[in-house]
Design a protein around this motif. Structure first.
Motif, PDB file in Angstrom:
ATOM      1  N   GLU A 186       7.952  -0.436  -4.470  1.00  0.00           N
ATOM      2  CA  GLU A 186       8.666  -1.627  -4.923  1.00  0.00           C
ATOM      3  C   GLU A 186       7.870  -2.895  -4.625  1.00  0.00           C
ATOM      4  O   GLU A 186       7.846  -3.827  -5.435  1.00  0.00           O
ATOM      5  CB  GLU A 186      10.041  -1.703  -4.270  1.00  0.00           C
ATOM      6  CG  GLU A 186      10.847  -2.899  -4.741  1.00  0.00           C
ATOM      7  CD  GLU A 186      12.333  -2.746  -4.471  1.00  0.00           C
ATOM      8  OE1 GLU A 186      12.936  -3.711  -4.001  1.00  0.00           O
ATOM      9  OE2 GLU A 186      12.876  -1.660  -4.741  1.00  0.00           O
ATOM     10  N   GLU A 187       7.207  -2.937  -3.472  1.00  0.00           N
ATOM     11  CA  GLU A 187       6.365  -4.085  -3.154  1.00  0.00           C
ATOM     12  C   GLU A 187       5.219  -4.205  -4.153  1.00  0.00           C
ATOM     13  O   GLU A 187       4.852  -5.307  -4.567  1.00  0.00           O
ATOM     14  CB  GLU A 187       5.814  -3.958  -1.730  1.00  0.00           C
ATOM     15  CG  GLU A 187       6.827  -4.211  -0.635  1.00  0.00           C
ATOM     16  CD  GLU A 187       7.311  -5.651  -0.618  1.00  0.00           C
ATOM     17  OE1 GLU A 187       6.471  -6.563  -0.692  1.00  0.00           O
ATOM     18  OE2 GLU A 187       8.535  -5.858  -0.550  1.00  0.00           O
ATOM     19  N   ARG A 188       4.650  -3.071  -4.537  1.00  0.00           N
ATOM     20  CA  ARG A 188       3.574  -3.101  -5.540  1.00  0.00           C
ATOM     21  C   ARG A 188       4.096  -3.629  -6.873  1.00  0.00           C
ATOM     22  O   ARG A 188       3.408  -4.369  -7.575  1.00  0.00           O
ATOM     23  CB  ARG A 188       2.982  -1.702  -5.729  1.00  0.00           C
ATOM     24  CG  ARG A 188       2.150  -1.219  -4.571  1.00  0.00           C
ATOM     25  CD  ARG A 188       1.242  -0.066  -4.963  1.00  0.00           C
ATOM     26  NE  ARG A 188       1.976   1.090  -5.438  1.00  0.00           N
ATOM     27  CZ  ARG A 188       2.469   2.042  -4.656  1.00  0.00           C
ATOM     28  NH1 ARG A 188       2.320   1.956  -3.338  1.00  0.00           N
ATOM     29  NH2 ARG A 188       3.108   3.078  -5.166  1.00  0.00           N
ATOM     30  N   TYR A 189       5.312  -3.244  -7.218  1.00  0.00           N
ATOM     31  CA  TYR A 189       5.898  -3.688  -8.483  1.00  0.00           C
ATOM     32  C   TYR A 189       6.130  -5.196  -8.485  1.00  0.00           C
ATOM     33  O   TYR A 189       5.811  -5.893  -9.454  1.00  0.00           O
ATOM     34  CB  TYR A 189       7.209  -2.940  -8.714  1.00  0.00           C
ATOM     35  CG  TYR A 189       7.882  -3.257 -10.028  1.00  0.00           C
ATOM     36  CD1 TYR A 189       7.207  -3.097 -11.233  1.00  0.00           C
ATOM     37  CD2 TYR A 189       9.196  -3.711 -10.066  1.00  0.00           C
ATOM     38  CE1 TYR A 189       7.823  -3.377 -12.439  1.00  0.00           C
ATOM     39  CE2 TYR A 189       9.818  -3.991 -11.267  1.00  0.00           C
ATOM     40  CZ  TYR A 189       9.127  -3.822 -12.448  1.00  0.00           C
ATOM     41  OH  TYR A 189       9.737  -4.110 -13.635  1.00  0.00           O
ATOM     42  N   LYS A 190       6.674  -5.726  -7.391  1.00  0.00           N
ATOM     43  CA  LYS A 190       6.913  -7.165  -7.310  1.00  0.00           C
ATOM     44  C   LYS A 190       5.593  -7.935  -7.302  1.00  0.00           C
ATOM     45  O   LYS A 190       5.479  -9.002  -7.917  1.00  0.00           O
ATOM     46  CB  LYS A 190       7.745  -7.486  -6.067  1.00  0.00           C
ATOM     47  CG  LYS A 190       9.186  -6.993  -6.161  1.00  0.00           C
ATOM     48  CD  LYS A 190      10.058  -7.520  -5.050  1.00  0.00           C
ATOM     49  CE  LYS A 190       9.794  -6.843  -3.737  1.00  0.00           C
ATOM     50  NZ  LYS A 190      10.774  -7.251  -2.693  1.00  0.00           N
ATOM     51  N   LYS A 191       4.608  -7.403  -6.622  1.00  0.00           N
ATOM     52  CA  LYS A 191       3.274  -8.023  -6.609  1.00  0.00           C
ATOM     53  C   LYS A 191       2.684  -8.046  -8.024  1.00  0.00           C
ATOM     54  O   LYS A 191       2.064  -9.031  -8.450  1.00  0.00           O
ATOM     55  CB  LYS A 191       2.369  -7.240  -5.658  1.00  0.00           C
ATOM     56  CG  LYS A 191       0.947  -7.760  -5.518  1.00  0.00           C
ATOM     57  CD  LYS A 191       0.180  -6.887  -4.530  1.00  0.00           C
ATOM     58  CE  LYS A 191      -1.296  -7.247  -4.484  1.00  0.00           C
ATOM     59  NZ  LYS A 191      -1.524  -8.549  -3.851  1.00  0.00           N
ATOM     60  N   PHE A 192       2.895  -6.958  -8.755  1.00  0.00           N
ATOM     61  CA  PHE A 192       2.426  -6.875 -10.139  1.00  0.00           C
ATOM     62  C   PHE A 192       3.104  -7.927 -11.020  1.00  0.00           C
ATOM     63  O   PHE A 192       2.457  -8.583 -11.847  1.00  0.00           O
ATOM     64  CB  PHE A 192       2.698  -5.473 -10.684  1.00  0.00           C
ATOM     65  CG  PHE A 192       2.625  -5.363 -12.182  1.00  0.00           C
ATOM     66  CD1 PHE A 192       1.406  -5.290 -12.828  1.00  0.00           C
ATOM     67  CD2 PHE A 192       3.782  -5.341 -12.949  1.00  0.00           C
ATOM     68  CE1 PHE A 192       1.336  -5.196 -14.209  1.00  0.00           C
ATOM     69  CE2 PHE A 192       3.726  -5.249 -14.325  1.00  0.00           C
ATOM     70  CZ  PHE A 192       2.497  -5.173 -14.958  1.00  0.00           C
ATOM     71  N   LEU A 193       4.407  -8.118 -10.851  1.00  0.00           N
ATOM     72  CA  LEU A 193       5.133  -9.094 -11.665  1.00  0.00           C
ATOM     73  C   LEU A 193       4.629 -10.515 -11.417  1.00  0.00           C
ATOM     74  O   LEU A 193       4.512 -11.312 -12.351  1.00  0.00           O
ATOM     75  CB  LEU A 193       6.632  -9.009 -11.380  1.00  0.00           C
ATOM     76  CG  LEU A 193       7.343  -7.761 -11.897  1.00  0.00           C
ATOM     77  CD1 LEU A 193       8.794  -7.754 -11.449  1.00  0.00           C
ATOM     78  CD2 LEU A 193       7.259  -7.675 -13.414  1.00  0.00           C
ATOM     79  N   ILE A 194       4.346 -10.824 -10.155  1.00  0.00           N
ATOM     80  CA  ILE A 194       3.798 -12.148  -9.850  1.00  0.00           C
ATOM     81  C   ILE A 194       2.446 -12.325 -10.531  1.00  0.00           C
ATOM     82  O   ILE A 194       2.143 -13.376 -11.106  1.00  0.00           O
ATOM     83  CB  ILE A 194       3.665 -12.334  -8.329  1.00  0.00           C
ATOM     84  CG1 ILE A 194       5.046 -12.545  -7.704  1.00  0.00           C
ATOM     85  CG2 ILE A 194       2.760 -13.514  -8.001  1.00  0.00           C
ATOM     86  CD1 ILE A 194       5.688 -13.872  -8.053  1.00  0.00           C
ATOM     87  N   GLU A 195       1.620 -11.306 -10.483  1.00  0.00           N
ATOM     88  CA  GLU A 195       0.309 -11.372 -11.136  1.00  0.00           C
ATOM     89  C   GLU A 195       0.464 -11.576 -12.640  1.00  0.00           C
ATOM     90  O   GLU A 195      -0.298 -12.312 -13.268  1.00  0.00           O
ATOM     91  CB  GLU A 195      -0.467 -10.085 -10.863  1.00  0.00           C
ATOM     92  CG  GLU A 195      -1.874 -10.067 -11.434  1.00  0.00           C
ATOM     93  CD  GLU A 195      -2.813 -10.989 -10.684  1.00  0.00           C
ATOM     94  OE1 GLU A 195      -3.594 -11.693 -11.344  1.00  0.00           O
ATOM     95  OE2 GLU A 195      -2.761 -11.017  -9.442  1.00  0.00           O
ATOM     96  N   LYS A 196       1.472 -10.954 -13.202  1.00  0.00           N
ATOM     97  CA  LYS A 196       1.655 -10.984 -14.654  1.00  0.00           C
ATOM     98  C   LYS A 196       2.199 -12.315 -15.150  1.00  0.00           C
ATOM     99  O   LYS A 196       1.740 -12.847 -16.163  1.00  0.00           O
ATOM    100  CB  LYS A 196       2.599  -9.851 -15.063  1.00  0.00           C
ATOM    101  CG  LYS A 196       2.815  -9.724 -16.561  1.00  0.00           C
ATOM    102  CD  LYS A 196       3.652  -8.491 -16.877  1.00  0.00           C
ATOM    103  CE  LYS A 196       3.809  -8.300 -18.382  1.00  0.00           C
ATOM    104  NZ  LYS A 196       4.594  -7.085 -18.704  1.00  0.00           N
ATOM    105  N   VAL A 237       0.830  -1.206   0.000  1.00  0.00           N
ATOM    106  CA  VAL A 237       0.000   0.000   0.000  1.00  0.00           C
ATOM    107  C   VAL A 237       0.863   1.254   0.000  1.00  0.00           C
ATOM    108  O   VAL A 237       0.582   2.228  -0.707  1.00  0.00           O
ATOM    109  CB  VAL A 237      -0.956   0.002   1.208  1.00  0.00           C
ATOM    110  CG1 VAL A 237      -1.713   1.319   1.296  1.00  0.00           C
ATOM    111  CG2 VAL A 237      -1.936  -1.165   1.106  1.00  0.00           C
ATOM    112  N   LEU A 238       1.945   1.235   0.780  1.00  0.00           N
ATOM    113  CA  LEU A 238       2.811   2.406   0.895  1.00  0.00           C
ATOM    114  C   LEU A 238       4.171   2.218   0.241  1.00  0.00           C
ATOM    115  O   LEU A 238       4.952   3.166   0.172  1.00  0.00           O
ATOM    116  CB  LEU A 238       3.013   2.762   2.377  1.00  0.00           C
ATOM    117  CG  LEU A 238       1.745   3.124   3.169  1.00  0.00           C
ATOM    118  CD1 LEU A 238       2.096   3.398   4.620  1.00  0.00           C
ATOM    119  CD2 LEU A 238       1.047   4.331   2.552  1.00  0.00           C
TER     120      LEU A 238
END
Length: 335
Positions: free
Chosen positions: A64-74, A60-61
């Protein structure tokens, strides 16, 4: 009538009991807050953070965590070597989870097309260029990502395509049944009972799931290609020779130490071995490259140089003189 009379409530012992009851109920309510927050957080999680059970997710804040989460989703529903073919990964990374606990991966490792350092208008320009590239790139050579999202999108695409051909004032199940009848007649296949049961598990591996496979001129295949065309460019990537090459090296069962010893090279990991566009000089390396071209590269993507002649027989007599085409050697070069 209250269980405890008003007179009884005035005694010290009774007040203590009532206070204890309120305290227990309050503590019980508080203990329910944590699992409630974890449940809400889990509803917004994916394979990257599903097992972390955080009350307040770090992404949420943390960008970089959002980016890694996005890569896993992708990429998660695809082989790790597809992910590795797009990035220059450290030698110790062999699975998606290897970068979960790493810091500064956006700056150090996960850099594709150079976009991580771009800001504002630069990023918009890069995205527009990639979109234009993917639109002119044949959908037959595109890999669909975001499987958790693209699979429902595929069913919706088919539903809309065949619903539009239904005549009469039908609704609900009758509408769906009529649309499925039309699709069954179009494809020459058995009738599905619902669009929810239709998958493209074979088609999504086109065109590389079989070396000698050629696309059939059938409705089912054209439906899939039209579906791929309908997806936004950000949901797709081009097939790359490096991806197929990494798959071949991993299937060989040899470690990077064995490959280096035989080739006379010093690669840190299999994922760092580039796809050679020309036959390697080293004899053993050249032999593996030749085997890859003969046995693993799709024949429909091979073209002999002008004047060679001889057809496929010539290919097997002199496989190192061929020209590979049909997909990019490296996605970063293509984009």
């Amino acid at each position: 009538m209250p269980l405890i009379p008003t007179v009884g409530q005035k005694s010290i012992s009774m007040r203590f009991i009532i206070g204890a009851i309120y305290l227990i109920l309050t503590l019980g309510a508080i203990t329910m807050v944590y699992p409630l927050l974890v449940t809400v957080t889990a509803a917004m999680s994916n394979a990257y953070d599903y097992e972390e059970f955080n009350v307040f997710p770090a992404y949420v804040l943390n960008r970089e965590e959002r980016y890694k989460k996005f890569l896993i989703e992708k990429y998660f529903d695809r082989p790790f070597n597809l992910f590795a073919s797009n990035y220059d990964l450290p030698s110790e990374w062999n699975a998606y989870w290897d970068f979960r606990q790493r810091e500064n991966v956006m700056q150090n490792q996960l850099s594709i097309y150079g976009t991580e350092g771009a800001k504002g208008e630069q990023l918009k320009t890069i995205a527009a260029d990639y979109d234009a590239f993917m639109k002119q790139f044949s959908p037959e050579w595109q890999i669909v990502l975001f499987q958790r999202l693209s699979q429902p999108a595929q069913r919706d695409f088919l539903r809309q395509r065949y619903d539009s051909r239904v005549t009469g004032n039908l609704h609900g199940k009758e509408q769906e049944a009529a649309a499925l009848d039309i699709m069954a007649e179009d494809t020459g296949e058995g009738k599905f009972t619902s669009f929810e049961y239709i998958t493209y598990d074979v088609e999504k591996n086109f065109p590389f799931h079989a070396q000698r496979w050629f696309p059939e001129d059938v409705v089912r295949y054209h439906n899939y290609i039209d579906f791929v065309k309908s997806l936004p460019s950000t949901w797709k990537m081009p097939q790359t020779a490096k991806y197929l090459w990494l798959t071949y090296l991993l299937d060989s069962g040899k470690s990077i130490d064995q490959l280096n010893a035989g080739w006379g090279t010093n690669y840190e990991s299999i994922y760092s071995v580039p796809f050679p566009l020309k036959p390697p000089v080293d004899a053993e390396f050249r032999q593996m490259w030749t085997e890859y071209v003969r046995e693993r590269w799709p024949l429909r993507l091979i073209e002999l140089p002008p004047g060679e002649g001889g057809g496929v027989s010539q290919l097997y007599q002199s496989p190192v003189r061929i020209h590979l085409w049909g997909c990019c050697p490296d996605s970063r070069v293509c984009a």
